[in-house]
Design a protein around this motif. Structure first.
Motif, PDB file in Angstrom:
ATOM      1  N   LYS A   2      82.089 117.652  -1.471  1.00 22.14           N
ATOM      2  CA  LYS A   2      80.919 117.393  -1.140  1.00 22.14           C
ATOM      3  C   LYS A   2      80.438 116.033   0.728  1.00 22.14           C
ATOM      4  CE  LYS A   2      76.851 117.698  -3.484  1.00 22.14           C
ATOM      5  NZ  LYS A   2      75.915 117.470  -4.669  1.00 22.14           N
ATOM      6  N   ILE A   3      80.779 115.293   0.702  1.00 26.73           N
ATOM      7  CA  ILE A   3      80.561 114.589   1.126  1.00 26.73           C
ATOM      8  C   ILE A   3      81.745 115.003   2.458  1.00 26.73           C
ATOM      9  CG2 ILE A   3      81.646 112.580   2.852  1.00 26.73           C
ATOM     10  CD1 ILE A   3      81.691 110.660   0.016  1.00 26.73           C
ATOM     11  N   ALA A   4      82.768 115.925   2.231  1.00 27.86           N
ATOM     12  CA  ALA A   4      83.521 116.209   3.224  1.00 27.86           C
ATOM     13  C   ALA A   4      83.112 117.750   3.852  1.00 27.86           C
ATOM     14  CB  ALA A   4      85.254 116.766   2.984  1.00 27.86           C
ATOM     15  N   LEU A   5      82.940 118.533   2.483  1.00 27.20           N
ATOM     16  CA  LEU A   5      81.480 119.804   2.798  1.00 27.20           C
ATOM     17  C   LEU A   5      80.478 119.495   4.489  1.00 27.20           C
ATOM     18  CD1 LEU A   5      81.126 122.354   2.969  1.00 27.20           C
ATOM     19  CD2 LEU A   5      79.151 122.000   0.846  1.00 27.20           C
ATOM     20  N   VAL A   6      79.556 118.794   3.575  1.00 31.01           N
ATOM     21  CA  VAL A   6      78.632 117.625   5.179  1.00 31.01           C
ATOM     22  C   VAL A   6      79.298 116.983   6.421  1.00 31.01           C
ATOM     23  CG1 VAL A   6      77.085 115.963   5.304  1.00 31.01           C
ATOM     24  CG2 VAL A   6      77.600 116.947   2.437  1.00 31.01           C
ATOM     25  N   ALA A   7      80.467 115.960   6.208  1.00 29.04           N
ATOM     26  CA  ALA A   7      81.014 116.014   7.508  1.00 29.04           C
ATOM     27  C   ALA A   7      81.563 116.552   8.254  1.00 29.04           C
ATOM     28  CB  ALA A   7      82.010 114.908   7.183  1.00 29.04           C
ATOM     29  N   GLY A 314      70.122 112.453  -0.518  1.00 34.53           N
ATOM     30  CA  GLY A 314      71.099 112.016   0.360  1.00 34.53           C
ATOM     31  C   GLY A 314      72.583 112.536   0.781  1.00 34.53           C
ATOM     32  N   ALA A 315      73.280 113.725   0.355  1.00 38.28           N
ATOM     33  CA  ALA A 315      73.582 113.913   1.453  1.00 38.28           C
ATOM     34  C   ALA A 315      73.176 114.778   2.853  1.00 38.28           C
ATOM     35  CB  ALA A 315      73.528 115.755   0.419  1.00 38.28           C
ATOM     36  N   LEU A 316      71.359 115.040   2.986  1.00 35.32           N
ATOM     37  CA  LEU A 316      70.588 115.553   3.761  1.00 35.32           C
ATOM     38  C   LEU A 316      70.825 114.033   4.511  1.00 35.32           C
ATOM     39  CD1 LEU A 316      68.080 117.582   2.356  1.00 35.32           C
ATOM     40  CD2 LEU A 316      70.011 118.601   3.793  1.00 35.32           C
ATOM     41  N   LEU A 317      71.052 113.166   4.566  1.00 37.54           N
ATOM     42  CA  LEU A 317      70.612 111.881   4.803  1.00 37.54           C
ATOM     43  C   LEU A 317      72.236 111.978   5.800  1.00 37.54           C
ATOM     44  CD1 LEU A 317      68.955 109.267   5.886  1.00 37.54           C
ATOM     45  CD2 LEU A 317      69.396 108.739   4.199  1.00 37.54           C
ATOM     46  N   LEU A 318      72.721 110.938   4.752  1.00 38.11           N
ATOM     47  CA  LEU A 318      74.601 111.609   5.870  1.00 38.11           C
ATOM     48  C   LEU A 318      74.710 112.804   6.468  1.00 38.11           C
ATOM     49  CD1 LEU A 318      77.170 110.292   5.483  1.00 38.11           C
ATOM     50  CD2 LEU A 318      77.717 112.453   3.673  1.00 38.11           C
ATOM     51  N   ALA A 381      69.376 106.526  12.790  1.00 41.66           N
ATOM     52  CA  ALA A 381      69.229 107.560  12.459  1.00 41.66           C
ATOM     53  C   ALA A 381      69.154 107.680  10.699  1.00 41.66           C
ATOM     54  CB  ALA A 381      71.182 108.360  12.703  1.00 41.66           C
ATOM     55  N   ALA A 382      69.426 106.503  10.402  1.00 42.50           N
ATOM     56  CA  ALA A 382      69.261 106.319   8.957  1.00 42.50           C
ATOM     57  C   ALA A 382      67.711 106.660   8.456  1.00 42.50           C
ATOM     58  CB  ALA A 382      69.833 105.647   7.902  1.00 42.50           C
ATOM     59  N   LEU A 383      67.057 105.444   9.193  1.00 40.48           N
ATOM     60  CA  LEU A 383      65.807 105.296   9.358  1.00 40.48           C
ATOM     61  C   LEU A 383      64.976 106.217  10.142  1.00 40.48           C
ATOM     62  CD1 LEU A 383      66.022 101.424  11.085  1.00 40.48           C
ATOM     63  CD2 LEU A 383      65.287 101.942   9.062  1.00 40.48           C
TER      64      LEU A 383
END
Length: 400
Positions: A2-7, A314-318, A381-383
């Motif tokens: 999922k992280i690779a997909l989001v990236a 969390g994925a959208l925030l990433l 960006a996280a804030l």
């Protein structure tokens, strides 16, 4: 996975929105590049001045003022101190001169004699003299006499006894001709034994080592020296040594003030740099924070569709953090390139010596800068990206 997909999605969206992405990169470059140039000037200028002082042994020299009375044992104890690199007795200045001449030539040169031994900072890597008839000759004296290493010289030592001028001659071999940087006057570095012998001769004492007669025999009492040659181990040891001699009620001359000025310049430049850096970082964080908020509002529909497809908060925030990180990486690379151009120009304009530089940054500095930019960009960006938590999947359904 999922992280690779989001990236991948974040990068594709980042490229698709190239104009806005470029503006964000340029905004960061406007902050990072000047900071790199400023820190490069601070590090290069102070480092160059410090290295210049460290290369000059005279800056670390501690010179006793006035006529003192120092025993060999006292000077030996000084040499054992951890903050002392070299200490050696000196005879009276009036007794430490000689007249040199090259055999077969009439020209004579008056030179001063300086005691030397292993570890002498002025001698450096040159092999120290180990024999009483070997000398290290200064370049100016060697040029006047027309000699080089390996040649022999006639040395004359004169004295006045009973109203008559007397003199003695010995042969001295030039072991090495020193550079102008090491010693710029007419002089020769000799063993302490030769200086002591010449002083005894001029005081009217007999010198058994050379068979020189005198009205007085060599005294059995401990020799007392009027001065010494002493060098601190490093720049930071000069001021403590000055205070030590002050506590001993001994007046000495040092370059502590020049060293203090360089240290003060370093502190002042550091304060200026960190004040400006703090203001710039605050501005950059605010810019990234605002950009993240604007991006969420602008891409609210796309983000809601991603949530509809199953991405968590969390994925959208990433997703938002990664796009800010892409800007940070590109801005850092561009800033480093601009810095190298500025460094080349500044060093070309202001550098005077081959081993000096006006601006300099090491690889570690660039690594620290890159990490700082990434951390600041991702944090800002996280804030700003927490607003993605308020995006509902239903918003994407309404737009289907």
């Amino acid at each position: 996975m999922k992280i690779a997909l989001v990236a991948s999605l974040a990068w594709q969206d980042y490229r698709a929105d190239a104009r806005v992405s470029a503006c964000m990169v340029l905004a960061l470059v406007a902050v990072i590049a000047p900071l790199l140039v400023m820190f490069g000037l601070k590090f290069g200028l102070v480092g160059s001045l410090t290295e210049r002082l460290e290369r000059d042994p005279s800056v670390r020299e501690v010179i006793p003022m006035g006529g003192g009375r120092f025993s060999a044992a006292f000077i030996g104890q000084l040499a054992l101190r951890p903050d002392v690199a070299f200490a050696l007795p000196r005879t009276r200045q009036i007794a430490s001169t000689a007249e040199l001449a090259s055999p077969g030539q009439e020209r004579k040169v008056n030179v001063e004699m300086i005691p030397t031994a292993a570890g002498d900072p002025l001698v450096g890597d040159i092999t120290p003299v180990t024999r009483i008839d070997h000398i290290l000759l200064s370049k100016t004296a060697a040029e006047k006499l027309g000699v080089r290493a390996g040649d022999w010289l006639d040395a004359t030592f004169a004295r006045q006894m009973g109203g008559r001028v007397q003199s003695q001659n010995i042969g001295l071999q030039v072991a090495t001709v020193m550079s102008l940087e090491a010693f710029g006057r007419d002089g020769m570095f000799v063993s302490l034994a030769l200086l002591e012998a010449v002083e005894d001769y001029r005081d009217g004492r007999a010198v058994e080592a050379f068979g020189w007669a005198g009205a007085l025999s060599q005294a059995d009492t401990e020799r007392v020296f009027p001065a010494f040659r002493l060098y601190a181990r490093n720049l930071d040891d000069v001021e403590p040594l000055r205070r030590y001699f002050a506590d001993q009620h001994l007046l000495v001359s040092t370059k502590a003030q020049a060293i203090s000025q360089v240290r003060s310049l370093s502190r002042n430049l550091s304060i200026v740099f960190w004040v400006i850096a703090a203001l710039a970082v605050v501005g950059a964080v605010a810019a990234v924070f605002a950009s993240a908020l604007a991006a969420i509002e602008r891409k609210r529909r796309e983000l809601s569709v991603l949530r509809l497809l199953g991405l968590t908060t969390g994925a959208l925030l990433l997703f938002v953090v990664l796009q800010a990180s892409y800007s940070g990486v590109l801005a850092t690379l561009v800033s480093i390139g601009l810095y190298h151009l500025a460094e080349r120009c500044l060093n070309h304009l202001f550098v005077q010596g081959p081993d000096e530089y006006a601006s300099l940054l090491l690889s570690g500095h660039f690594l620290v800068a890159a990490v700082a930019v990434l951390v600041a960009s991702a944090s800002a960006a996280a804030l700003g990206g927490w607003r993605v938590a308020g995006i509902e999947a239903s918003e994407g359904i309404r737009d289907v």
